[in-house]
Design a protein around this motif. Structure first.
Motif, PDB file in Angstrom:
ATOM      1  N   GLU A  74       0.827  -1.202   0.000  1.00 50.56           N
ATOM      2  CA  GLU A  74       0.000   0.000   0.000  1.00 50.56           C
ATOM      3  C   GLU A  74       0.862   1.254   0.000  1.00 50.56           C
ATOM      4  O   GLU A  74       0.503   2.276  -0.600  1.00 50.56           O
ATOM      5  CB  GLU A  74      -0.943  -0.010   1.205  1.00 50.56           C
ATOM      6  N   GLU A 112       1.770   1.907  -3.453  1.00 57.61           N
ATOM      7  CA  GLU A 112       0.649   2.513  -4.166  1.00 57.61           C
ATOM      8  C   GLU A 112       0.524   3.993  -3.813  1.00 57.61           C
ATOM      9  O   GLU A 112       0.238   4.837  -4.679  1.00 57.61           O
ATOM     10  CB  GLU A 112      -0.637   1.766  -3.838  1.00 57.61           C
ATOM     11  N   PHE A 161      -7.315   6.331   3.190  1.00 60.39           N
ATOM     12  CA  PHE A 161      -7.876   5.411   2.204  1.00 60.39           C
ATOM     13  C   PHE A 161      -9.287   5.884   1.849  1.00 60.39           C
ATOM     14  O   PHE A 161     -10.147   6.014   2.724  1.00 60.39           O
ATOM     15  CB  PHE A 161      -7.924   3.993   2.750  1.00 60.39           C
ATOM     16  N   GLN A 195     -12.429   4.851  -0.626  1.00 62.40           N
ATOM     17  CA  GLN A 195     -12.918   3.710  -1.396  1.00 62.40           C
ATOM     18  C   GLN A 195     -11.878   2.595  -1.440  1.00 62.40           C
ATOM     19  O   GLN A 195     -11.714   1.912  -2.446  1.00 62.40           O
ATOM     20  CB  GLN A 195     -13.325   4.145  -2.803  1.00 62.40           C
ATOM     21  N   GLY A 196     -11.160   2.459  -0.331  1.00 62.23           N
ATOM     22  CA  GLY A 196     -10.211   1.362  -0.194  1.00 62.23           C
ATOM     23  C   GLY A 196      -8.848   1.577  -0.808  1.00 62.23           C
ATOM     24  O   GLY A 196      -7.983   0.705  -0.691  1.00 62.23           O
ATOM     25  N   ARG A 197      -8.613   2.745  -1.448  1.00 60.84           N
ATOM     26  CA  ARG A 197      -7.341   2.992  -2.108  1.00 60.84           C
ATOM     27  C   ARG A 197      -6.630   4.167  -1.452  1.00 60.84           C
ATOM     28  O   ARG A 197      -7.270   5.128  -1.021  1.00 60.84           O
ATOM     29  CB  ARG A 197      -7.530   3.310  -3.598  1.00 60.84           C
ATOM     30  N   TYR A 208      -8.027  13.558  -5.932  1.00 60.16           N
ATOM     31  CA  TYR A 208      -8.924  13.569  -4.781  1.00 60.16           C
ATOM     32  C   TYR A 208      -9.219  14.975  -4.271  1.00 60.16           C
ATOM     33  O   TYR A 208      -9.897  15.134  -3.263  1.00 60.16           O
ATOM     34  CB  TYR A 208      -8.318  12.725  -3.659  1.00 60.16           C
TER      35      TYR A 208
END
Length: 214
Positions: A27, A30, A86, A88-90, A118
């Motif tokens: 993560e 990412e 995070f 929506q999980g990202r 974002y």
């Protein structure tokens, strides 16, 4: 397990649409890609430390090194928590919370950034509100501070919305130029009077000694 020795890995701060926590290594990679794609428009310079001004790979590496450094330098007397946001999980960005001698001063400071994709969705306000809940409701802080360049309107607007009051200015030098920042302060009493989203804390109790909050 690693979490037995570093319980911050189990800390979760949740709002209706966001989760703030430490990332796994995948993560974190990412998140580095989010930073590489950009966190502000070209030509803008919103940070005193110009970590966003290099190439995409330089931005990504700067983020990784800062994250690892802060974990490695952590003590209850001086800490900086980089909570990955995070959406929506990202991974979408980072909400920083830091303090020195928190056990005595009961004061935190905050900073943050979001990937360009974002921006303009109210996430900045929600993630700061989540961090303030961690500080005041979770750690028992008495004050929270922040600062933004006087011409950087979005974070100043977030601070006003969340109840901060002006706390003077600071003057710093970057590339031979004096930059003026507006300092802001939020007391526990003002925080308690301010409308804010519901926030849920999980996994905090095992971490309190690491924050100097016991």
């Amino acid at each position: 397990m690693l979490i037995d020795y570093w319980p911050l890995l189990g800390l979760r701060v949740r709002t209706a649409r966001l989760e703030l926590r430490l990332p796994t290594e995948d993560e974190l990679a990412e998140l580095a890609e989010v930073a590489a794609r950009g966190v502000h428009e070209p030509g803008e310079r919103p940070f005193l430390l110009p970590w966003t001004e290099g190439t995409p790979i330089e931005r990504a590496r700067a983020l990784l090194q800062a994250h690892w450094h802060r974990r490695g330098e952590w003590t209850p007397q001086s800490w900086k928590l980089d909570l990955v946001v995070f959406a929506q999980g990202r991974p979408a960005g980072v909400q920083e919370v830091w303090a020195r001698e928190f056990a005595v001063r009961r004061e935190v400071a905050t900073g943050s950034w979001l990937g360009l994709a974002y921006h303009g969705q109210g996430i900045g306000t929600e993630m700061r509100a989540a961090a303030l809940h961690l500080a005041f409701a979770g750690l028992g802080a008495a004050h929270a501070t922040t600062a933004s360049f006087v011409d950087n309107a979005p974070p100043l607007a977030v601070s006003r919305k969340l109840g901060y009051q002006p706390d003077g200015i600071s003057r710093d030098v970057r590339d031979g130029e004096v930059l003026v920042s507006q300092r802001l302060r939020l007391t526990r009493e003002d925080w308690a009077r301010t409308d804010r989203p519901e926030v849920v804390l999980d996994g905090l109790a095992p971490c309190l000694d690491l924050f100097g909050a016991v």
